[in-house]
Design a protein around this motif. Structure first.
Motif, mmCIF file in Angstrom:
data_model
loop_
_atom_site.group_PDB
_atom_site.id
_atom_site.type_symbol
_atom_site.label_atom_id
_atom_site.label_comp_id
_atom_site.label_asym_id
_atom_site.label_seq_id
_atom_site.Cartn_x
_atom_site.Cartn_y
_atom_site.Cartn_z
ATOM 1 N N LEU A 189 -11.585 15.371 -6.267
ATOM 2 C CA LEU A 189 -12.024 15.460 -4.876
ATOM 3 C C LEU A 189 -10.992 14.899 -3.901
ATOM 4 C CD1 LEU A 189 -15.758 14.340 -5.326
ATOM 5 C CD2 LEU A 189 -14.857 16.676 -5.154
ATOM 6 N N SER A 190 -9.972 14.234 -4.437
ATOM 7 C CA SER A 190 -8.978 13.609 -3.558
ATOM 8 C C SER A 190 -7.963 14.640 -3.075
ATOM 9 C CB SER A 190 -8.250 12.489 -4.302
ATOM 10 O OG SER A 190 -7.251 11.921 -3.492
ATOM 11 N N SER A 191 -7.470 14.410 -1.851
ATOM 12 C CA SER A 191 -6.486 15.336 -1.267
ATOM 13 C C SER A 191 -5.050 14.830 -1.435
ATOM 14 C CB SER A 191 -6.779 15.531 0.226
ATOM 15 O OG SER A 191 -6.671 14.280 0.915
ATOM 16 N N GLY A 192 -4.868 13.658 -2.058
ATOM 17 C CA GLY A 192 -3.507 13.131 -2.183
ATOM 18 C C GLY A 192 -3.362 12.100 -3.287
ATOM 19 N N TYR A 193 -2.159 11.483 -3.333
ATOM 20 C CA TYR A 193 -1.820 10.531 -4.400
ATOM 21 C C TYR A 193 -1.475 9.142 -3.849
ATOM 22 C CZ TYR A 193 -1.370 14.687 -7.344
ATOM 23 O OH TYR A 193 -1.603 15.844 -8.027
ATOM 24 N N ALA A 194 -1.853 8.848 -2.622
ATOM 25 C CA ALA A 194 -1.462 7.575 -2.014
ATOM 26 C C ALA A 194 -2.137 6.398 -2.719
ATOM 27 C CB ALA A 194 -1.816 7.573 -0.541
ATOM 28 N N PHE A 195 -1.432 5.258 -2.699
ATOM 29 C CA PHE A 195 -2.023 4.004 -3.174
ATOM 30 C C PHE A 195 -1.696 2.955 -2.136
ATOM 31 C CE2 PHE A 195 -1.630 -0.035 -5.583
ATOM 32 C CZ PHE A 195 -2.969 -0.169 -5.933
ATOM 33 N N LEU A 196 -2.693 2.557 -1.358
ATOM 34 C CA LEU A 196 -2.518 1.648 -0.235
ATOM 35 C C LEU A 196 -3.008 0.261 -0.651
ATOM 36 C CD1 LEU A 196 -1.555 1.702 2.728
ATOM 37 C CD2 LEU A 196 -3.938 2.099 3.407
ATOM 38 N N VAL A 197 -2.087 -0.712 -0.705
ATOM 39 C CA VAL A 197 -2.437 -2.044 -1.182
ATOM 40 C C VAL A 197 -1.747 -3.088 -0.321
ATOM 41 C CG1 VAL A 197 -0.560 -2.061 -2.860
ATOM 42 C CG2 VAL A 197 -2.519 -3.560 -3.217
ATOM 43 N N ASN A 198 -2.362 -4.239 -0.216
ATOM 44 C CA ASN A 198 -1.805 -5.333 0.577
ATOM 45 C C ASN A 198 -1.218 -6.417 -0.327
ATOM 46 O OD1 ASN A 198 -2.288 -8.192 1.693
ATOM 47 N ND2 ASN A 198 -2.194 -6.928 3.540
ATOM 48 N N LYS B 218 9.393 -3.466 -5.824
ATOM 49 C CA LYS B 218 10.569 -2.627 -6.060
ATOM 50 C C LYS B 218 10.113 -1.216 -6.403
ATOM 51 C CE LYS B 218 14.512 -2.090 -9.209
ATOM 52 N NZ LYS B 218 15.207 -2.658 -10.403
ATOM 53 N N VAL B 219 10.525 -0.220 -5.600
ATOM 54 C CA VAL B 219 10.158 1.169 -5.870
ATOM 55 C C VAL B 219 10.987 1.688 -7.046
ATOM 56 C CG1 VAL B 219 10.158 3.526 -4.991
ATOM 57 C CG2 VAL B 219 9.425 1.639 -3.508
ATOM 58 N N LEU B 220 10.302 2.210 -8.069
ATOM 59 C CA LEU B 220 10.981 2.783 -9.232
ATOM 60 C C LEU B 220 11.091 4.295 -9.126
ATOM 61 C CD1 LEU B 220 9.273 0.682 -12.073
ATOM 62 C CD2 LEU B 220 11.456 0.243 -10.932
ATOM 63 N N VAL B 221 10.009 4.933 -8.699
ATOM 64 C CA VAL B 221 9.983 6.396 -8.558
ATOM 65 C C VAL B 221 9.288 6.723 -7.240
ATOM 66 C CG1 VAL B 221 9.149 8.584 -9.511
ATOM 67 C CG2 VAL B 221 9.885 6.745 -11.057
ATOM 68 N N GLY B 222 9.867 7.651 -6.464
ATOM 69 C CA GLY B 222 9.224 8.105 -5.238
ATOM 70 C C GLY B 222 9.847 7.535 -3.980
ATOM 71 N N ASN B 223 9.152 7.731 -2.880
ATOM 72 C CA ASN B 223 9.662 7.337 -1.564
ATOM 73 C C ASN B 223 9.480 5.842 -1.308
ATOM 74 O OD1 ASN B 223 10.501 9.991 -0.495
ATOM 75 N ND2 ASN B 223 8.316 10.476 -0.734
ATOM 76 N N ALA B 224 10.172 5.385 -0.262
ATOM 77 C CA ALA B 224 10.136 3.962 0.088
ATOM 78 C C ALA B 224 8.754 3.559 0.594
ATOM 79 C CB ALA B 224 11.190 3.667 1.148
ATOM 80 N N LEU B 225 8.502 2.253 0.549
ATOM 81 C CA LEU B 225 7.233 1.711 1.048
ATOM 82 C C LEU B 225 7.210 1.717 2.581
ATOM 83 C CD1 LEU B 225 6.936 -1.350 -1.365
ATOM 84 C CD2 LEU B 225 5.523 0.713 -1.413
ATOM 85 N N SER B 226 6.052 2.078 3.121
ATOM 86 C CA SER B 226 5.877 2.090 4.581
ATOM 87 C C SER B 226 4.630 1.283 4.933
ATOM 88 C CB SER B 226 5.714 3.516 5.099
ATOM 89 O OG SER B 226 6.893 4.261 4.868
ATOM 90 N N PRO B 227 4.678 0.548 6.051
ATOM 91 C CA PRO B 227 3.507 -0.245 6.458
ATOM 92 C C PRO B 227 2.458 0.626 7.146
ATOM 93 C CG PRO B 227 5.273 -0.573 8.014
ATOM 94 C CD PRO B 227 5.835 0.314 6.931
ATOM 95 N N VAL B 228 1.220 0.219 6.956
ATOM 96 C CA VAL B 228 0.104 0.867 7.654
ATOM 97 C C VAL B 228 -0.721 -0.250 8.299
ATOM 98 C CG1 VAL B 228 -1.960 2.287 7.439
ATOM 99 C CG2 VAL B 228 0.048 2.767 5.997
ATOM 100 N N PRO C 125 6.088 9.821 2.099
ATOM 101 C CA PRO C 125 4.828 10.424 1.643
ATOM 102 C C PRO C 125 4.592 10.159 0.159
ATOM 103 C CG PRO C 125 6.513 12.101 1.852
ATOM 104 C CD PRO C 125 7.114 10.840 2.411
ATOM 105 N N ALA C 126 3.322 10.089 -0.213
ATOM 106 C CA ALA C 126 2.944 9.775 -1.588
ATOM 107 C C ALA C 126 3.043 11.012 -2.467
ATOM 108 C CB ALA C 126 1.532 9.217 -1.615
ATOM 109 N N ALA C 127 3.270 10.800 -3.760
ATOM 110 C CA ALA C 127 3.393 11.920 -4.703
ATOM 111 C C ALA C 127 2.997 11.456 -6.101
ATOM 112 C CB ALA C 127 4.823 12.447 -4.720
ATOM 113 N N LEU C 128 2.705 12.435 -6.954
ATOM 114 C CA LEU C 128 2.392 12.161 -8.349
ATOM 115 C C LEU C 128 3.573 11.443 -9.005
ATOM 116 C CD1 LEU C 128 0.453 12.593 -10.775
ATOM 117 C CD2 LEU C 128 1.675 14.758 -11.205
#
Length: 254
Positions: free
Chosen positions: A238-247, A131-141, A156-159
């Motif tokens: 050193l990271s360029s973003g805030y994504a968290f990719l998990v299965n 369940k997304v609490l804050v931010g955009n919806a989940l997208s498959p990769v 897109p991912a965000a802080l």
């Protein structure tokens, strides 16, 4: 005709008579004084008797007031006795209720212990059902080389991106397993369980893309449904973003 018979010899002495009269007069005066003194004493006694009667009346009034107060005190004592008896009855009732409640608590504790034995000792959660609490919806990769081929992230991912799920568990210490992708655009993640932070040291950054099985130790303190909340709270410099990719996220009891 003579005043007195010739045979009576009257020896009249005027001085003695006057002295006798004076003595009688003095005696009468003394008697008069005594009578007057007695009359004064009688008056004083009468006054004292009147004062005594007044005092006696006051004593009777005081005695009546005292009896009234005593009767009032007796009434108060009787009322207090009734109150105490009533309180004793209430206390007895409360004690009985407490005894009943203790029995009920013991029964519930027994049920809880029995329930804990049958509660799950772990879980498996696939991220697409989070369940997304804050931010955009989940997208498959689609990543063929990753675990289960498909991974999910908020896009897109965000802080401060945040998601949650629940799991039914018994108390104890668990190993939490996360199947994730680490890369140069991933953020840092923290986990709270039932509002209490479990860890905040999961850094998704890596200079190259890799697929990892990351573990952490967590503690469940109470039986029942547990809420897991993951939040992206920052990123590696050193990271360029805030994504968290998990299965998948799972746990098993240690």
């Amino acid at each position: 005709m003579p005043l007195y018979p010739a045979s009576v010899n009257i020896d009249f002495n005027a001085t003695e008579l006057n002295a006798a009269i004076a003595s009688i007069t003095n005696a009468l005066a003394t008697l008069q004084t005594t009578v007057e003194d007695n009359e004064g004493s009688i008056t004083s006694i009468a006054t004292e008797l009147a004062n005594q009667n007044t005092r006696l009346g006051n004593i009777e009034i005081a005695e009546s007031s005292l009896w009234s107060n005593f009767n009032g005190l007796v009434s108060n004592v009787n009322s207090l006795t009734q109150t105490v008896d009533s309180q004793d009855s209430i206390i007895s009732y409360v004690n009985n209720e407490n005894a009943n409640q203790r029995v009920q608590i013991q029964d519930l504790q027994t049920q809880i212990v029995a329930l804990q034995k049958v509660l799950p000792q772990g879980f498996q959660h696939f991220h697409d059902t989070s369940k997304v609490l804050v931010g955009n919806a989940l997208s498959p990769v689609q990543v063929a080389a990753s675990f289960y081929s498909t991974m999910w992230q908020q896009n897109p991912a965000a802080l401060n991106d945040s998601f949650s799920f629940t799991a039914l568990l018994s108390p104890g210490t668990y190993t939490l397993v996360m199947l994730v992708t680490r890369a140069n655009n991933k953020g840092k993640l923290k986990l709270s369980i039932n509002g209490v932070q479990a860890f905040d040291d999961l850094d998704g950054y890596n200079s190259t893309t890799i697929y990892e099985r990351i573990t952490r130790t967590i503690t469940i303190t109470t039986s029942g449904l547990q809420e897991f909340v993951f939040t992206v709270w920052g990123k590696n410099s050193l990271s360029s973003g805030y994504a968290f990719l998990v299965n998948k996220i799972s746990a098993y009891k240690m």
